[in-house]
Motif scaffolding. Structure first.
Motif, PDB file in Angstrom:
ATOM      1  N   ASN A 115       6.104 -14.392   1.184  1.00  0.00           N
ATOM      2  CA  ASN A 115       5.997 -13.484   2.324  1.00  0.00           C
ATOM      3  C   ASN A 115       7.416 -13.272   2.836  1.00  0.00           C
ATOM      4  OD1 ASN A 115       5.860 -12.488   5.013  1.00  0.00           O
ATOM      5  ND2 ASN A 115       3.740 -13.189   5.160  1.00  0.00           N
ATOM      6  N   ILE A 122       2.968 -17.563  -0.808  1.00  0.00           N
ATOM      7  CA  ILE A 122       1.550 -17.252  -0.614  1.00  0.00           C
ATOM      8  C   ILE A 122       0.773 -17.144  -1.916  1.00  0.00           C
ATOM      9  CG2 ILE A 122       1.814 -16.171   1.644  1.00  0.00           C
ATOM     10  CD1 ILE A 122       1.948 -13.472   0.275  1.00  0.00           C
ATOM     11  N   PRO A 149      -2.196 -10.456  -2.161  1.00  0.00           N
ATOM     12  CA  PRO A 149      -1.367  -9.702  -1.215  1.00  0.00           C
ATOM     13  C   PRO A 149      -1.301  -8.227  -1.603  1.00  0.00           C
ATOM     14  CG  PRO A 149      -0.163 -11.576  -2.117  1.00  0.00           C
ATOM     15  CD  PRO A 149      -1.451 -11.496  -2.843  1.00  0.00           C
TER      16      PRO A 149
END
Length: 197
Positions: A115, A122, A149
């Motif tokens: 991130n 992540i 993501p």
């Protein structure tokens, strides 16, 4: 008459044995003969590539030919990849950032997804290469269970900042000793043996 012949025969045998048992002394060694002319010098051989084929650094495609939230696929032309190479040879590939020789990784390669706001890891993805006749495919697959993501799911470019790919082909039939000194997982080892002249 028989006795005379027998005596003569015994004397001849005795003389033959005596002469045959004598050692002769070797004579002195003669002078050395003139030195012969040197033959023509052969041409310098090619660097020790042992028939190994390697590509230049190939720019990665700007856009994936296939993209799903979990997988990105980038197709690259590789004319040296033949059916014989696929069946019997060895194939190795490497990714590079820009022009930096310090940021090269062998494939397959597992990368982490960070991130950018929090610098928190992540998830992770795996970069692999699939080999086909005349072409190769760089695949990037999301590995971490759960939500993917959006930055990976919606991406159509190669993840990780990699810009170039290079491959090395070891054809079938080479003696193992010709590649035994090369650690194909270590790009510097490959570079030293095959690319530096």
């Amino acid at each position: 008459m028989k006795k005379t012949l027998l005596k003569n025969l015994i004397v001849l045998i005795a003389v033959g044995v005596t002469l045959g048992g004598c050692k002769k002394e070797a004579g002195p060694v003669g002078p050395e003969g003139p030195k012969g002319e040197a033959g023509a010098k052969g041409e310098q051989g090619a660097p020790g590539t042992a028939n190994v084929i390697y590509s230049d650094w190939i720019p990665l495609p700007a856009k994936a030919v296939f993209s799903s939230p979990m997988r990105k696929n980038f197709s690259i032309q590789a004319p040296e990849v033949t059916l014989d190479v696929i069946k019997k040879g060895l194939f190795y590939a490497y990714l590079r950032h820009g022009s930096s020789e310090e940021s090269i990784v062998p494939l397959p390669y597992a990368g982490t997804w960070v991130n950018t706001t929090t610098n928190e890891v992540i998830g992770s993805y795996l970069s692999t290469v699939l080999v086909g006749v005349g072409s190769i495919s760089l695949n990037q697959d999301w590995l971490t269970p759960g939500a993917i993501p959006a930055t990976f799911a919606n991406a159509t470019a190669v993840s990780g900042g990699y810009t170039h790919i290079r491959y090395v082909i070891v054809p079938a039939g080479l003696k193992s000793s010709s590649t035994a000194r090369v650690d194909f997982k270590n790009y510097e080892s490959v570079k030293k043996v095959y690319f530096e002249k």
